[in-house]
Design a protein around this motif. Structure first.
Motif, PDB file in Angstrom:
ATOM      1  N   THR A 154     -42.578   7.516 -53.314  1.00 30.59           N
ATOM      2  CA  THR A 154     -42.527   8.007 -54.695  1.00 30.59           C
ATOM      3  C   THR A 154     -41.146   8.622 -54.917  1.00 30.59           C
ATOM      4  O   THR A 154     -40.423   8.909 -53.964  1.00 30.59           O
ATOM      5  CB  THR A 154     -43.594   9.090 -54.953  1.00 30.59           C
ATOM      6  N   VAL A 155     -40.810   8.854 -56.176  1.00 30.20           N
ATOM      7  CA  VAL A 155     -39.546   9.513 -56.490  1.00 30.20           C
ATOM      8  C   VAL A 155     -39.542  10.915 -55.891  1.00 30.20           C
ATOM      9  O   VAL A 155     -38.524  11.369 -55.346  1.00 30.20           O
ATOM     10  CB  VAL A 155     -39.322   9.564 -58.021  1.00 30.20           C
ATOM     11  N   GLU A 156     -40.676  11.600 -55.942  1.00 26.92           N
ATOM     12  CA  GLU A 156     -40.752  12.952 -55.388  1.00 26.92           C
ATOM     13  C   GLU A 156     -40.500  12.953 -53.878  1.00 26.92           C
ATOM     14  O   GLU A 156     -39.778  13.812 -53.367  1.00 26.92           O
ATOM     15  CB  GLU A 156     -42.102  13.588 -55.687  1.00 26.92           C
ATOM     16  N   GLU A 157     -41.076  12.000 -53.170  1.00 30.04           N
ATOM     17  CA  GLU A 157     -40.860  11.932 -51.725  1.00 30.04           C
ATOM     18  C   GLU A 157     -39.386  11.658 -51.414  1.00 30.04           C
ATOM     19  O   GLU A 157     -38.805  12.285 -50.523  1.00 30.04           O
ATOM     20  CB  GLU A 157     -41.735  10.850 -51.098  1.00 30.04           C
ATOM     21  N   ALA A 158     -38.750  10.760 -52.159  1.00 27.41           N
ATOM     22  CA  ALA A 158     -37.320  10.485 -51.967  1.00 27.41           C
ATOM     23  C   ALA A 158     -36.501  11.742 -52.260  1.00 27.41           C
ATOM     24  O   ALA A 158     -35.546  12.047 -51.537  1.00 27.41           O
ATOM     25  CB  ALA A 158     -36.879   9.330 -52.855  1.00 27.41           C
ATOM     26  N   TRP A 159     -36.859  12.471 -53.299  1.00 20.75           N
ATOM     27  CA  TRP A 159     -36.154  13.708 -53.654  1.00 20.75           C
ATOM     28  C   TRP A 159     -36.294  14.752 -52.541  1.00 20.75           C
ATOM     29  O   TRP A 159     -35.320  15.403 -52.169  1.00 20.75           O
ATOM     30  CB  TRP A 159     -36.679  14.252 -54.976  1.00 20.75           C
ATOM     31  N   GLN A 160     -37.505  14.906 -52.000  1.00 20.23           N
ATOM     32  CA  GLN A 160     -37.721  15.864 -50.907  1.00 20.23           C
ATOM     33  C   GLN A 160     -36.887  15.491 -49.688  1.00 20.23           C
ATOM     34  O   GLN A 160     -36.332  16.360 -49.011  1.00 20.23           O
ATOM     35  CB  GLN A 160     -39.199  15.933 -50.538  1.00 20.23           C
ATOM     36  N   ARG A 161     -36.768  14.207 -49.430  1.00 17.63           N
ATOM     37  CA  ARG A 161     -35.947  13.760 -48.310  1.00 17.63           C
ATOM     38  C   ARG A 161     -34.471  14.056 -48.565  1.00 17.63           C
ATOM     39  O   ARG A 161     -33.739  14.417 -47.647  1.00 17.63           O
ATOM     40  CB  ARG A 161     -36.176  12.279 -48.046  1.00 17.63           C
ATOM     41  N   MET A 162     -34.032  13.906 -49.815  1.00 19.62           N
ATOM     42  CA  MET A 162     -32.638  14.230 -50.141  1.00 19.62           C
ATOM     43  C   MET A 162     -32.382  15.718 -49.935  1.00 19.62           C
ATOM     44  O   MET A 162     -31.338  16.113 -49.404  1.00 19.62           O
ATOM     45  CB  MET A 162     -32.311  13.830 -51.580  1.00 19.62           C
ATOM     46  N   GLU A 163     -33.331  16.541 -50.328  1.00 18.01           N
ATOM     47  CA  GLU A 163     -33.197  17.985 -50.105  1.00 18.01           C
ATOM     48  C   GLU A 163     -33.067  18.275 -48.610  1.00 18.01           C
ATOM     49  O   GLU A 163     -32.264  19.112 -48.197  1.00 18.01           O
ATOM     50  CB  GLU A 163     -34.403  18.732 -50.686  1.00 18.01           C
ATOM     51  N   ALA A 164     -33.854  17.587 -47.799  1.00 18.78           N
ATOM     52  CA  ALA A 164     -33.808  17.790 -46.341  1.00 18.78           C
ATOM     53  C   ALA A 164     -32.464  17.332 -45.767  1.00 18.78           C
ATOM     54  O   ALA A 164     -31.894  17.991 -44.896  1.00 18.78           O
ATOM     55  CB  ALA A 164     -34.956  17.044 -45.664  1.00 18.78           C
ATOM     56  N   VAL A 165     -31.939  16.205 -46.257  1.00 20.25           N
ATOM     57  CA  VAL A 165     -30.639  15.715 -45.797  1.00 20.25           C
ATOM     58  C   VAL A 165     -29.560  16.740 -46.123  1.00 20.25           C
ATOM     59  O   VAL A 165     -28.742  17.108 -45.270  1.00 20.25           O
ATOM     60  CB  VAL A 165     -30.296  14.346 -46.428  1.00 20.25           C
ATOM     61  N   GLU A 166     -29.536  17.202 -47.359  1.00 24.36           N
ATOM     62  CA  GLU A 166     -28.504  18.166 -47.777  1.00 24.36           C
ATOM     63  C   GLU A 166     -28.608  19.474 -47.000  1.00 24.36           C
ATOM     64  O   GLU A 166     -27.594  20.018 -46.552  1.00 24.36           O
ATOM     65  CB  GLU A 166     -28.612  18.422 -49.277  1.00 24.36           C
ATOM     66  N   HIS A 167     -29.816  19.971 -46.826  1.00 24.17           N
ATOM     67  CA  HIS A 167     -30.033  21.213 -46.087  1.00 24.17           C
ATOM     68  C   HIS A 167     -29.559  21.064 -44.635  1.00 24.17           C
ATOM     69  O   HIS A 167     -28.847  21.925 -44.101  1.00 24.17           O
ATOM     70  CB  HIS A 167     -31.513  21.589 -46.152  1.00 24.17           C
TER      71      HIS A 167
END
Length: 135
Positions: A57-70
């Motif tokens: 989902t878009v939300e799951e992709a967004w959460q993964r992006m947050e994890a990458v950036e963090h």
């Protein structure tokens, strides 16, 4: 890079994060540089561009992006004060097994290949029939 397992949370959530080679923006070089990684990673760092994450989902992709950036921020700060040592391979494997047990999604498996006895013409005909079927 984020390819090696440094932070346990990142390894658990994302798995390995490869870095795709540089590609010229707006050219076919971009998808060509990503193609080897898309089916084997939940996130890809695009050299000199940024990152790309995938999800169901878009939300799951967004959460993964947050994890990458963090993770990138933490690893960058850690490198500024000393050597960053990845977790030992056995520990990384334990995290992978834990992710599987917890049902944390991993990259998709490649799609099955068509049956070898199915000719290209027969495959195209089947697709066209499907498209022509109402409903």
């Amino acid at each position: 890079t984020l390819t090696e397992c440094v932070l346990s949370e990142t390894c658990l959530l994302l798995g390995s994060v490869p870095t795709a080679p540089y590609s010229t923006p707006t050219t076919n070089e971009v998808p060509d540089s990503l193609r080897p990684y898309v089916r084997s990673a939940n996130a890809i760092v695009m050299h000199r561009h940024g990152a790309l994450t995938m999800g169901r989902t878009v939300e799951e992709a967004w959460q993964r992006m947050e994890a990458v950036e963090h993770s990138a921020k933490i690893i960058h700060a850690a490198r500024a004060i000393g050597e960053v040592v990845p977790l030992p391979r056995p520990e990384a494997q334990k995290l992978e097994q834990l992710a599987q047990r917890l049902g944390i999604p991993r990259p998709p498996e490649p799609p099955p290949r068509p049956s070898p006895d199915l000719s290209e013409a027969a495959l195209i005909e089947a697709v066209l029939r499907k498209l022509a079927t109402p409903g």
